[in-house]
Design a protein around this motif. Sequence first.
Motif, short mmCIF file in Angstrom:
data_model
loop_
_atom_site.label_atom_id
_atom_site.label_comp_id
_atom_site.label_asym_id
_atom_site.label_seq_id
_atom_site.Cartn_x
_atom_site.Cartn_y
_atom_site.Cartn_z
N ALA A 187 0.82 -1.21 0.00
CA ALA A 187 0.00 0.00 0.00
C ALA A 187 0.86 1.26 0.00
O ALA A 187 0.54 2.24 -0.69
CB ALA A 187 -0.93 -0.01 1.22
N SER A 190 2.33 1.83 -3.46
CA SER A 190 1.32 2.33 -4.38
C SER A 190 1.08 3.83 -4.15
O SER A 190 0.96 4.60 -5.11
CB SER A 190 0.01 1.56 -4.21
N TYR A 211 -0.93 3.26 7.82
CA TYR A 211 -1.53 2.01 7.33
C TYR A 211 -2.05 1.16 8.49
O TYR A 211 -3.19 0.70 8.48
CB TYR A 211 -0.51 1.22 6.51
N ASP A 225 -6.08 -1.43 2.74
CA ASP A 225 -5.95 -2.67 1.97
C ASP A 225 -6.98 -2.73 0.85
O ASP A 225 -6.97 -3.68 0.06
CB ASP A 225 -6.15 -3.89 2.88
N CYS A 226 -7.88 -1.75 0.80
CA CYS A 226 -9.01 -1.78 -0.12
C CYS A 226 -8.87 -0.70 -1.19
O CYS A 226 -8.36 0.39 -0.93
CB CYS A 226 -10.31 -1.56 0.64
N ASP A 227 -9.35 -0.98 -2.39
CA ASP A 227 -9.21 -0.02 -3.48
C ASP A 227 -10.16 1.16 -3.30
O ASP A 227 -11.04 1.17 -2.44
CB ASP A 227 -9.39 -0.69 -4.84
N ASP A 302 -5.10 -4.88 -7.71
CA ASP A 302 -5.02 -4.68 -6.27
C ASP A 302 -6.34 -4.15 -5.72
O ASP A 302 -6.38 -3.16 -5.00
CB ASP A 302 -3.85 -3.75 -5.90
N THR A 305 -5.06 -5.64 -1.17
CA THR A 305 -3.61 -5.91 -1.18
C THR A 305 -3.32 -7.39 -1.38
O THR A 305 -2.40 -7.74 -2.12
CB THR A 305 -2.96 -5.43 0.13
N LEU A 348 -5.37 0.91 -5.26
CA LEU A 348 -5.31 1.27 -3.85
C LEU A 348 -5.22 2.77 -3.64
O LEU A 348 -5.69 3.30 -2.63
CB LEU A 348 -4.12 0.60 -3.18
N SER A 349 -4.59 3.49 -4.58
CA SER A 349 -4.42 4.93 -4.41
C SER A 349 -4.87 5.74 -5.62
O SER A 349 -5.41 6.83 -5.47
CB SER A 349 -2.95 5.27 -4.11
#
Length: 399
Positions: A187, A190, A211, A225-227, A302, A305, A348-349
Amino acid sequence: MPMTYFEKDTIVSGLGISRIGRKTGIPGLELTMEAVRDAIADAGLTPEDIDGIATFGDTLPSEVVDSLGNDAADVGVGFGTGGVLTPFMSALVAVSEKRARHVLVYRTVQMLGGAMTGSTASPLLAPLADPPLEPRQPGTRRKLKPFEDINVLLAAHAYSAANWVAMHCRRHMEMYGTTREQLGWLAINSRRNAGLNPRAAFRDPMSMDDYLTSRPISTPLGLFDCDVPIDGAIALVVSHSDYAADCPNPAVKVEAVGGAYGSDGWFHRDDFPKMASSEAATEMWSRTDLTPSDVDVAEIYDGFTYLTFAWLEALGFCGDGEAGPFVEGATRIALDGELPLNTYGGQLSAGRMHGYWLLHEACLQLRGQAGDRQVARRPEVAVAAAGGGPIAGCMVLTR
């Protein structure tokens, strides 16, 4: 005689991307046409040159055709096991079979509405439906089919893919000692890359403490951990390889593809927590002389993750259970590392585009047009992979 495969007749000739944002309120068709017109122009074509169309949604193909003012035909499902990348792979088939010369492929997402239901659903999602149940012999346990599997999960109040992926991740941790901190490095990497991408949804730096202290979602997965849901559209033009010399931008060659649809669903594989990514990657590598060691940059799904961990192992970049140590410290996967990973910031980002932004980015990297996030040693081979659980698709791209 060497085996020949349909994808080797094809190239990606054009790329397009719309404005990207969160809860923008911009109509889906407007976003779609921004990306579509950019991709067609980028390929050095006009709307009249487009004779095929394929989409994963959400904007209907008929609306795009009407807006373009041409009569491009839906290419249908020519490759039915590519998961979210099925439309793109079906475009490759159509071009190879000379049913079309230039196929437009797009994906549009919107945070408010735009779900692929009812009349807006893409017909290319049809292969995801379950086959009829097989008879069960007395005294045996019948394995659930993928979407019957989901019905059981819903009955157990596991309503989200976050719950389902969390179970895979938890099992991986128990088997191999994978840690939350290792997930965190993915993460963090990213977000670092997203900081170089002006279109990314989230660009502020992320620390390990950020995080680890983020809101829990489904143990062991947390918020980062999530998009990230976004509004936006991506478009690509797939052309026959004989058009490469006429492309105004460097053509990207499709070297090999692989796809899988796992009949054992999310949880009933004998090798759980592996996913359909294992079979998709095996098929892909069987269609090329290239190997994982030849890959210069990887753009890997992703949505969570852990899905990237599963793909890293399936694609052979590391062994089973070794994804955690592979990404630890985020040096190997940095822009100047051994395997630059999700160079645009990933879902993720940068934002969730269901595999199409990563495909767009892989092409940009091979062209040498990724701006501040361009990998310095000009990549020659890229892998793009998307999907999770029982559906997966991946490909090798070269310049």
